[in-house]
Design an enzyme around this catalytic site. Structure first.
Site, PDB file in Angstrom:
ATOM      1  N   ALA A  75       4.022 -60.370  96.560  1.00 51.86           N
ATOM      2  CA  ALA A  75       2.990 -59.564  97.054  1.00 51.86           C
ATOM      3  C   ALA A  75       1.628 -59.827  95.936  1.00 51.86           C
ATOM      4  O   ALA A  75       0.616 -59.609  96.547  1.00 51.86           O
ATOM      5  CB  ALA A  75       3.296 -57.865  97.007  1.00 51.86           C
ATOM      6  N   THR A  76       1.846 -60.139  95.015  1.00 55.18           N
ATOM      7  CA  THR A  76       1.088 -60.102  93.948  1.00 55.18           C
ATOM      8  C   THR A  76       0.043 -61.490  94.526  1.00 55.18           C
ATOM      9  O   THR A  76      -1.257 -61.439  94.575  1.00 55.18           O
ATOM     10  CB  THR A  76       1.458 -60.735  92.379  1.00 55.18           C
ATOM     11  OG1 THR A  76       2.143 -59.493  92.043  1.00 55.18           O
ATOM     12  CG2 THR A  76       0.307 -61.121  91.631  1.00 55.18           C
ATOM     13  N   ASN A 161       2.967 -46.972  95.257  1.00 55.95           N
ATOM     14  CA  ASN A 161       4.172 -47.548  94.498  1.00 55.95           C
ATOM     15  C   ASN A 161       4.647 -46.407  93.447  1.00 55.95           C
ATOM     16  O   ASN A 161       5.870 -46.510  93.175  1.00 55.95           O
ATOM     17  CB  ASN A 161       4.311 -48.856  93.965  1.00 55.95           C
ATOM     18  CG  ASN A 161       2.823 -48.983  93.242  1.00 55.95           C
ATOM     19  OD1 ASN A 161       1.879 -48.993  93.554  1.00 55.95           O
ATOM     20  ND2 ASN A 161       3.354 -49.346  91.663  1.00 55.95           N
ATOM     21  N   SER A 209       6.439 -58.022 100.404  1.00 52.43           N
ATOM     22  CA  SER A 209       7.202 -58.807  99.543  1.00 52.43           C
ATOM     23  C   SER A 209       8.709 -58.648  99.609  1.00 52.43           C
ATOM     24  O   SER A 209       9.391 -57.594 100.079  1.00 52.43           O
ATOM     25  CB  SER A 209       7.107 -58.377  98.100  1.00 52.43           C
ATOM     26  OG  SER A 209       7.554 -59.199  97.006  1.00 52.43           O
ATOM     27  N   HIS A 211      11.279 -59.101  97.737  1.00 52.40           N
ATOM     28  CA  HIS A 211      12.280 -58.281  96.834  1.00 52.40           C
ATOM     29  C   HIS A 211      12.365 -56.660  96.785  1.00 52.40           C
ATOM     30  O   HIS A 211      13.163 -55.773  96.225  1.00 52.40           O
ATOM     31  CB  HIS A 211      12.518 -58.710  95.309  1.00 52.40           C
ATOM     32  CG  HIS A 211      11.115 -58.101  94.505  1.00 52.40           C
ATOM     33  ND1 HIS A 211      11.023 -57.322  93.695  1.00 52.40           N
ATOM     34  CD2 HIS A 211       9.777 -58.812  94.505  1.00 52.40           C
ATOM     35  CE1 HIS A 211      10.001 -57.075  93.020  1.00 52.40           C
ATOM     36  NE2 HIS A 211       8.990 -57.967  93.704  1.00 52.40           N
ATOM     37  N   CYS A 336       4.126 -49.188  79.070  1.00 53.50           N
ATOM     38  CA  CYS A 336       4.063 -49.937  77.922  1.00 53.50           C
ATOM     39  C   CYS A 336       3.086 -51.061  78.065  1.00 53.50           C
ATOM     40  O   CYS A 336       3.157 -51.855  78.433  1.00 53.50           O
ATOM     41  CB  CYS A 336       5.462 -50.505  77.630  1.00 53.50           C
ATOM     42  SG  CYS A 336       6.092 -50.154  75.959  1.00 53.50           S
TER      43      CYS A 336
END
Ligand SMILES: *Cc1c(COP(=O)(O)O)cnc(C)c1O
Length: 412
Positions: A75-76, A161, A209, A211, A336
């Site tokens: 999707a990126t 998301n 996407s 996955h 992070c």
């Protein structure tokens, strides 16, 4: 039934590949290994046939025609190709000049949308980043208010998301269509779970996407409208002219076969899956809110995906909470970065404070989630939050009726 640990509740990050998908893929690594571009022998024809079937399966899931599907690596990549490809194709002036066109997106989009938009700003495009309201839903009215004479592209995700909120995508599609503006939606969390029809909903470009829908990683699709209007994209990689010149490179045949199979399974099973997961998600939210005080479910009360919830727990420290529920694989409201733990920019954009963002959990259910796992997770979270609060002086103050947000701390 004993629960098998650890429990996977991070399906918004990735999903397990469905064994039926793996089975469909396997022959395309070994016996059927041809290149779909080989036009003069059986190996090539066999692979081409498999790709054609996958195109049909992908198109059927979103109400498109097979020729409108472009294969990508994720999707990126679909978002990059859609956003940069459309902006550069419909730009007003030449590269290097300013005022080349206006783009509308939102602050809580995925980085795979925000970063291409930032790149376009350096190329002379203007971008409006809509600030979401506290409920997280981008409405048609917000997009309408931001529209300009020179707007060329709107990119608004279908469902978020991190918080699962559902934007007014069909309404925004209708608005863009009436203004002659290209509309792209990152539908990665939406497609395969909710009914999708690019014709009815006036969508010109749509990314999703493999996955995220129980297919393999590294394969995805971009829907590119072919009529009313015909959308053209500038290619981001040049080569053999595959995918109508928009995305050159030998196709990932096993991946595409798996993607197609995953689309077919989702299309056939989404209605029952949605009902089942919604019931589990509601149980999650209901029980945690009933058993724990100072709990906040983030995002709009109703306009949210069935399988995803994002919950903040006041008066607990985020990292300690994650340590306390080690058996449950989920995401937190912290990201992070290289040096530090930053509160989620999505929660921040909704006005959730830094402390509360850090002590938030995103729990996303999937095809193999069951009630035993949900019950186990509820109990584990309640136990961890109660334990952490017994050690929190702020929690004591709160229970004495003191508004801790008003306390002025002495600094050294
Ligand atoms: C996962 C995700 C992406 C990135 O997808 P990849 O296939 O991993 O590149 C983009 N947008 C949204 C909304 C996502 O959930």
């Amino acid at each position: 039934m004993a629960v098998k640990l650890p429990i996977y509740m991070d399906n918004a990050s990735t999903t397990r590949t469905d064994p039926r998908v793996v089975e469909a893929m396997l022959p395309y690594f070994t016996e059927k290994f041809g290149n779909s571009s080989s036009r003069n022998h059986k190996f090539g024809w066999e692979s081409e046939e498999a790709v054609d079937l996958a195109r049909e399966q992908a198109a059927a899931l979103i109400g498109a025609t097979p020729k409108e599907i472009v294969w990508t690596s994720g999707a990126t990549e679909s978002n990059n190709l859609a956003i940069k490809g459309a902006a550069r194709m419909y730009a007003k002036g030449p590269s290097g000049t300013t005022g080349r066109g206006h783009i509308i997106t939102a602050q809580h989009e995925h980085k795979a949308v925000l970063d291409p938009c930032k790149r376009l700003e350096t190329e002379g495009f203007d971008v409006t980043y809509l600030e979401p309201p506290a409920d997280g839903v981008i409405t048609r009215a917000m997009v309408a208010a931001a529209m300009r004479e020179d707007t060329i592209l709107v990119t608004i995700m279908w469902a978020n998301n991190e918080i699962g909120t559902i934007n007014e995508v069909p309404e925004i599609g209708e608005l863009c269509n009436s203004r002659g503006v290209i509309f792209h939606t990152d539908a990665t969390q939406w497609v395969g779970r909710m009914p999708t029809d690019v014709e009815r909903d006036h969508i010109d470009l749509l990314s999703w996407s493999g996955h995220k829908i129980y297919g393999p990683k590294g394969v995805a699709a971009l829907y590119v409208r072919r009529r009313n209007p015909r959308v053209r994209l500038e290619a981001s990689q040049d080569g053999g002219g595959h995918e109508r010149g928009m995305r050159s490179g030998t196709l990932n045949i096993p991946g595409i076969v798996g993607f197609g199979k995953a689309c077919e399974l989702s299309r056939l099973e989404m209605d029952s899956e949605r009902e089942r997961l919604l019931a589990l998600r509601l149980k999650f939210e209901r029980e945690l809110s009933a058993r724990l005080p100072v709990v906040q479910v983030n995002g709009h009360a109703e306009r949210r995906l069935p399988q995803l919830t994002n919950i903040s727990f006041g008066f607990v420290e985020g990292e300690s909470l994650l340590m306390g529920i080690k058996d449950i694989a989920c995401s937190s409201g912290s990201a992070c970065t290289s040096a530090s733990l930053e509160p989620s920019y999505v929660l921040k954009s909704l006005g959730v404070g830094d402390e509360l963002a850090h002590s938030s959990l995103r729990l996303s259910l999937g095809r193999w989630s069951n009630e035993e796992e949900v019950d186990y997770a509820i109990n584990a979270i309640v136990k961890a939050v109660e334990h952490l609060r017994t050690m929190s002086p702020l929690w004591d103050l709160h229970n004495e009726g003191i508004d801790v947000s008003k306390i002025v701390w002495q600094t050294h």
